[in-house]
Design a protein around this motif. Structure first.
Motif, PDB file in Angstrom:
ATOM      1  N   LYS A 378      46.272  43.447  55.414  1.00 46.08           N
ATOM      2  CA  LYS A 378      46.448  44.127  56.708  1.00 46.08           C
ATOM      3  C   LYS A 378      47.522  43.403  57.513  1.00 46.08           C
ATOM      4  O   LYS A 378      47.303  42.283  57.984  1.00 46.08           O
ATOM      5  CB  LYS A 378      45.141  44.122  57.509  1.00 46.08           C
ATOM      6  CG  LYS A 378      43.980  44.758  56.772  1.00 46.08           C
ATOM      7  CD  LYS A 378      44.186  46.228  56.592  1.00 46.08           C
ATOM      8  CE  LYS A 378      42.966  46.858  55.948  1.00 46.08           C
ATOM      9  NZ  LYS A 378      43.115  48.240  55.648  1.00 46.08           N
ATOM     10  N   PRO A 379      48.701  43.949  57.660  1.00 55.64           N
ATOM     11  CA  PRO A 379      49.703  43.304  58.505  1.00 55.64           C
ATOM     12  C   PRO A 379      49.337  43.404  59.971  1.00 55.64           C
ATOM     13  O   PRO A 379      48.546  44.244  60.380  1.00 55.64           O
ATOM     14  CB  PRO A 379      50.980  44.088  58.197  1.00 55.64           C
ATOM     15  CG  PRO A 379      50.498  45.427  57.769  1.00 55.64           C
ATOM     16  CD  PRO A 379      49.179  45.203  57.095  1.00 55.64           C
ATOM     17  N   PRO A 402      40.790  52.336  58.673  1.00 55.97           N
ATOM     18  CA  PRO A 402      40.458  53.081  57.444  1.00 55.97           C
ATOM     19  C   PRO A 402      40.525  54.587  57.600  1.00 55.97           C
ATOM     20  O   PRO A 402      41.092  55.279  56.749  1.00 55.97           O
ATOM     21  CB  PRO A 402      39.041  52.591  57.129  1.00 55.97           C
ATOM     22  CG  PRO A 402      38.953  51.245  57.752  1.00 55.97           C
ATOM     23  CD  PRO A 402      39.790  51.304  58.982  1.00 55.97           C
ATOM     24  N   GLU A 403      39.946  55.132  58.660  1.00 60.80           N
ATOM     25  CA  GLU A 403      39.915  56.585  58.803  1.00 60.80           C
ATOM     26  C   GLU A 403      41.314  57.147  59.006  1.00 60.80           C
ATOM     27  O   GLU A 403      41.690  58.163  58.412  1.00 60.80           O
ATOM     28  CB  GLU A 403      39.005  56.958  59.986  1.00 60.80           C
ATOM     29  CG  GLU A 403      38.879  58.461  60.240  1.00 60.80           C
ATOM     30  CD  GLU A 403      38.257  59.195  59.074  1.00 60.80           C
ATOM     31  OE1 GLU A 403      38.549  60.391  58.885  1.00 60.80           O
ATOM     32  OE2 GLU A 403      37.480  58.561  58.319  1.00 60.80           O
ATOM     33  N   LYS A 407      43.451  59.684  56.592  1.00 55.11           N
ATOM     34  CA  LYS A 407      44.117  60.905  57.028  1.00 55.11           C
ATOM     35  C   LYS A 407      45.591  60.906  56.635  1.00 55.11           C
ATOM     36  O   LYS A 407      46.125  61.909  56.162  1.00 55.11           O
ATOM     37  CB  LYS A 407      43.977  61.057  58.551  1.00 55.11           C
ATOM     38  CG  LYS A 407      42.563  61.360  59.012  1.00 55.11           C
ATOM     39  CD  LYS A 407      42.529  61.518  60.526  1.00 55.11           C
ATOM     40  CE  LYS A 407      41.118  61.826  61.028  1.00 55.11           C
ATOM     41  NZ  LYS A 407      41.077  61.960  62.493  1.00 55.11           N
ATOM     42  N   LYS A 408      46.236  59.762  56.878  1.00 53.11           N
ATOM     43  CA  LYS A 408      47.657  59.678  56.546  1.00 53.11           C
ATOM     44  C   LYS A 408      47.882  59.818  55.045  1.00 53.11           C
ATOM     45  O   LYS A 408      48.824  60.477  54.595  1.00 53.11           O
ATOM     46  CB  LYS A 408      48.239  58.354  57.042  1.00 53.11           C
ATOM     47  CG  LYS A 408      48.513  58.354  58.527  1.00 53.11           C
ATOM     48  CD  LYS A 408      49.608  59.365  58.842  1.00 53.11           C
ATOM     49  CE  LYS A 408      49.854  59.478  60.324  1.00 53.11           C
ATOM     50  NZ  LYS A 408      50.857  60.512  60.630  1.00 53.11           N
ATOM     51  N   LEU A 409      47.040  59.173  54.268  1.00 59.87           N
ATOM     52  CA  LEU A 409      47.172  59.294  52.810  1.00 59.87           C
ATOM     53  C   LEU A 409      46.933  60.719  52.354  1.00 59.87           C
ATOM     54  O   LEU A 409      47.653  61.244  51.492  1.00 59.87           O
ATOM     55  CB  LEU A 409      46.194  58.331  52.120  1.00 59.87           C
ATOM     56  CG  LEU A 409      46.516  56.833  52.242  1.00 59.87           C
ATOM     57  CD1 LEU A 409      45.384  55.997  51.669  1.00 59.87           C
ATOM     58  CD2 LEU A 409      47.813  56.509  51.528  1.00 59.87           C
ATOM     59  N   GLN A 410      45.919  61.383  52.946  1.00 64.92           N
ATOM     60  CA  GLN A 410      45.665  62.768  52.582  1.00 64.92           C
ATOM     61  C   GLN A 410      46.838  63.657  52.982  1.00 64.92           C
ATOM     62  O   GLN A 410      47.239  64.563  52.230  1.00 64.92           O
ATOM     63  CB  GLN A 410      44.376  63.243  53.279  1.00 64.92           C
ATOM     64  CG  GLN A 410      43.954  64.658  52.890  1.00 64.92           C
ATOM     65  CD  GLN A 410      43.605  64.765  51.425  1.00 64.92           C
ATOM     66  OE1 GLN A 410      42.818  63.973  50.904  1.00 64.92           O
ATOM     67  NE2 GLN A 410      44.190  65.726  50.732  1.00 64.92           N
ATOM     68  N   VAL A 477      40.375  53.995  49.673  1.00 67.51           N
ATOM     69  CA  VAL A 477      39.993  54.034  51.088  1.00 67.51           C
ATOM     70  C   VAL A 477      38.683  54.783  51.275  1.00 67.51           C
ATOM     71  O   VAL A 477      37.807  54.351  52.031  1.00 67.51           O
ATOM     72  CB  VAL A 477      41.128  54.694  51.917  1.00 67.51           C
ATOM     73  CG1 VAL A 477      40.666  54.932  53.343  1.00 67.51           C
ATOM     74  CG2 VAL A 477      42.352  53.810  51.908  1.00 67.51           C
ATOM     75  N   GLU A 478      38.528  55.925  50.593  1.00 71.33           N
ATOM     76  CA  GLU A 478      37.294  56.700  50.743  1.00 71.33           C
ATOM     77  C   GLU A 478      36.083  55.922  50.243  1.00 71.33           C
ATOM     78  O   GLU A 478      34.979  56.086  50.746  1.00 71.33           O
ATOM     79  CB  GLU A 478      37.434  58.017  49.981  1.00 71.33           C
ATOM     80  CG  GLU A 478      38.403  58.992  50.646  1.00 71.33           C
ATOM     81  CD  GLU A 478      38.573  60.254  49.834  1.00 71.33           C
ATOM     82  OE1 GLU A 478      38.193  60.247  48.642  1.00 71.33           O
ATOM     83  OE2 GLU A 478      39.099  61.252  50.381  1.00 71.33           O
ATOM     84  N   GLY A 479      36.295  55.047  49.270  1.00 65.14           N
ATOM     85  CA  GLY A 479      35.183  54.225  48.804  1.00 65.14           C
ATOM     86  C   GLY A 479      34.797  53.143  49.785  1.00 65.14           C
ATOM     87  O   GLY A 479      33.668  52.658  49.773  1.00 65.14           O
ATOM     88  N   ARG A 480      35.724  52.758  50.638  1.00 67.70           N
ATOM     89  CA  ARG A 480      35.442  51.697  51.611  1.00 67.70           C
ATOM     90  C   ARG A 480      34.962  52.217  52.961  1.00 67.70           C
ATOM     91  O   ARG A 480      34.513  51.450  53.789  1.00 67.70           O
ATOM     92  CB  ARG A 480      36.709  50.855  51.846  1.00 67.70           C
ATOM     93  CG  ARG A 480      37.131  50.053  50.626  1.00 67.70           C
ATOM     94  CD  ARG A 480      38.362  49.228  50.949  1.00 67.70           C
ATOM     95  NE  ARG A 480      38.782  48.434  49.806  1.00 67.70           N
ATOM     96  CZ  ARG A 480      39.831  47.612  49.822  1.00 67.70           C
ATOM     97  NH1 ARG A 480      40.550  47.488  50.928  1.00 67.70           N
ATOM     98  NH2 ARG A 480      40.167  46.932  48.751  1.00 67.70           N
TER      99      ARG A 480
END
Length: 616
Positions: A378-379, A402-403, A407-410, A477-480
């Motif tokens: 995490k920067p 995370p959320e 969203k950004k990844l999706q 991410v969804e797993g975390r």
């Protein structure tokens, strides 16, 4: 199809295009020159290679080349020397037939182009001079008419005044007549100048410019033909040496076929044959009988002296021994007991085995693990405002909670899927076009679309790999992600509290709303979830003032984050100018604002605004 009639008003563009054509020709000359240098270098390396493996004269190595396989190798080296010579021929022919000729042609082309555009500029200057003369006579006529009117009015005023002397009235009348006469002369001059200008303008656009542009077109077409002929010559130069290169390769194949393994084997026999006969069987010696042992030892001691005569084998095994084994060594073989073979040497350490496991001391942390740790770390969030304005971040959005990251990844996955669909549609369109070309060859060459299909296919493959990469991050991410509820809010607060100390100064850059890292809306949602100290710092931030208005020229559906939908003809407020990225920030009301393409609106900035201007 003539440039003079179709492109009569494109003087500057034709000048740029012809210069581009000369640049292309010079680029092709540079390409051929580099090819000739490669051919010379390749030929030189081949000659050095052939010379390196040639046998040295008057040496033992030269004697070894009596075998047919070595003779074939010598022939191969000689043929490679001739092969190198053909590459030198390619370089010489390309230099003389292409490079030199095109270099001279480019100089001539530049001179011709300079002459044509000089004539064009001269014609333009002439028509501009005529226009200035017309404007000058027009202004003079206008000025004289106004002065004549004023003189006439003054005369009428003096004539009506009973207190004015008759001499003054006569003087005013003469002045009015003079002004009217000057106005008539100016009118005649303006009429003559206008007719002359119309004639010159007609000659300029229908005679001079078409003639000049036609010459420029012919010059450009000759350049295109010349570069095509040079490309043909380029292929012919290679094709001319192919028969000789083929003969060189045939010579190598013929040399290979001349290899005779039986002959080489016979040469080995002739070189290393000793002429000795193999030894006979060794007789069993019974040491229990002293007399026989004495006889046996005597026979053994005499075997060396007998071997100097002729070799004979008797039926009672008094034959001679193998000529290469000495007597004392043979005696040791006969008298010594058979010993077991020595144990094999100790096996090498595991690290010495090529495929064996490494020692624990030598194990190192895999580079991929360190790279993954770097990518997932995490920067620090350098600036709260840069998040709102869409500052650039890591590719996997690991700088976000995370959320928001999910969203950004999706969103990124969806964008990539849309791009894949576009590429697939383009591929289908090219395939249909190719089918049309196949059915109707006069419409185009089907082979010209093959490289486009290959390029589209490669783009699709790259996009699919990108989708796979982002989907992997999305699954991670969804797993975390924690379960929603009070516990999730507490964890979110902990996350924000951990990231709060890392807020520092940073640049407030902005990217366009359709960029990969523009997060206007998503970051505003994130701001609501951040720690209260962030909220306290920016709660009192005032909205941007309006700097003008704009009218929507076209309908725009704002589907990306940070954009806003507009309808054609709608009037909105401008709150931020185009910063050079092609987007303008507008506001509909207090709650609706966002970016729209600058080309979709006609902007009217207030005169008091900084850098005010009106553009479309």
């Amino acid at each position: 199809m003539s440039w003079g009639t179709e492109l009569w008003d494109q003087f500057d563009n034709l000048e740029k295009h012809t210069q581009w054509g000369i640049d292309i020709l010079e680029k092709y000359i540079k390409f051929v020159k580099e090819r000739t240098e490669i051919e010379i270098s390749y030929a030189k390396q081949l000659r050095n290679l052939s010379k390196k493996y040639q046998p040295k004269k008057n040496s033992k190595e030269e004697e070894e080349y009596k075998y047919t396989s070595c003779k074939a190798f010598i022939s191969t080296l000689n043929e490679m020397n001739d092969y190198a010579g053909q590459h030198e021929v390619i370089s010489e022919n390309m230099t003389s037939q292409i490079t030199v000729e095109l270099t001279r042609y480019v100089q001539e082309l530049k001179q011709e182009r300079k002459s044509h555009f000089h004539d064009g500029r001269k014609a333009q200057q002439h028509i501009e001079t005529c226009w200035k003369q017309l404007e000058s006579s027009k202004r003079r006529f206008e000025r004289d008419c106004k002065e004549a009117d004023r003189a006439q009015q003054y005369f009428e005023k003096m004539d009506a005044d009973i207190n004015v002397t008759k001499a003054d009235v006569e003087k005013a009348r003469q002045q009015a007549q003079l002004r009217h006469q000057m106005a008539e002369e100016s009118k005649a001059e303006y009429s003559s100048t206008l007719q002359k200008f119309n004639h010159e303008q007609h000659e300029h656009y229908y005679t001079h410019i078409p003639s000049i542009f036609q010459k420029i077109q012919e010059m450009e077409e000759r350049r295109i033909v010349r570069i095509g002929e040079s490309m043909k010559t380029y292929a012919e130069v290679d094709r001319q040496v192919i028969p000789i290169i083929g003969k060189c390769l045939d010579g190598i194949a013929k040399a290979a076929e001349s290899i005779d393994q039986k002959n080489d084997s016979q040469l080995v026999i002739e070189a290393y044959k000793s002429g000795f006969e193999p030894p006979g069987d060794i007789e069993f010696e019974d040491y229990a009988q002293p007399m026989k042992r004495t006889i046996s030892e005597t026979s053994l001691s005499n075997s060396r002296g007998d071997s100097k005569t002729e070799l004979k084998f008797a039926s009672k095994s008094k034959g001679k021994l193998w000529p290469f084994i000495k007597k004392n060594k043979l005696m040791s073989l006969l008298t010594s007991p058979h010993q077991p073979p020595p144990p094999p040497p100790a096996s090498a350490s595991p690290s010495a085995v090529p495929n064996g496991p490494q020692s624990p001391k030598q194990q190192k942390e895999p580079l991929s693990h360190r790279f993954n740790e770097f990518m997932t770390s995490k920067p620090k969030i350098h600036c709260f405002r840069s998040l709102k304005r869409g500052g650039a971040g890591p590719e996997d959005f690991s700088n976000l909670p995370p959320e928001q990251r999910r969203k950004k990844l999706q969103q990124k996955v969806d964008e990539l899927n849309k791009e894949i669909q576009k590429e697939m549609d383009q591929r289908d369109a090219i395939t249909k076009m190719k089918d049309v070309y196949i059915k109707n060859p006069q419409m185009g060459d089907p082979g010209s679309l093959d490289h486009k299909l290959i390029e589209v296919g490669q783009n699709i493959e790259k996009l699919r790999l990108e989708v796979q990469k982002f989907e992997t991050w999305l699954i991670e991410v969804e797993g975390r992600l924690p379960v929603r509820g009070e516990q999730a809010r507490r964890q979110s607060g902990m996350y924000e509290a951990q990231n709060t100390p890392s807020v520092n100064n940073c640049a407030q850059d902005r990217e366009s709303p359709d960029g990969s890292y523009t997060e206007e809306q998503s970051q505003e949602n994130e701001l609501k979830m951040m720690a209260t100290d962030f909220d306290d710092e920016f709660d009192d931030e005032e909205p941007l003032p309006t700097i003008g208005t704009c009218k929507a020229l076209y309908t725009f559906e704002g589907q990306n984050e940070g954009t806003i939908s507009i309808a054609e003809g709608e009037i909105l407020y401008v709150i931020e100018e185009d910063k050079g990225d092609g987007w303008t920030r507008i506001r509909r009301n207090e709650d609706e604002e966002g970016y729209v393409p600058t080309s979709y609106v006609e902007v009217y900035l207030d005169k008091n605004a900084k850098g005010a201007m009106t553009y479309i």
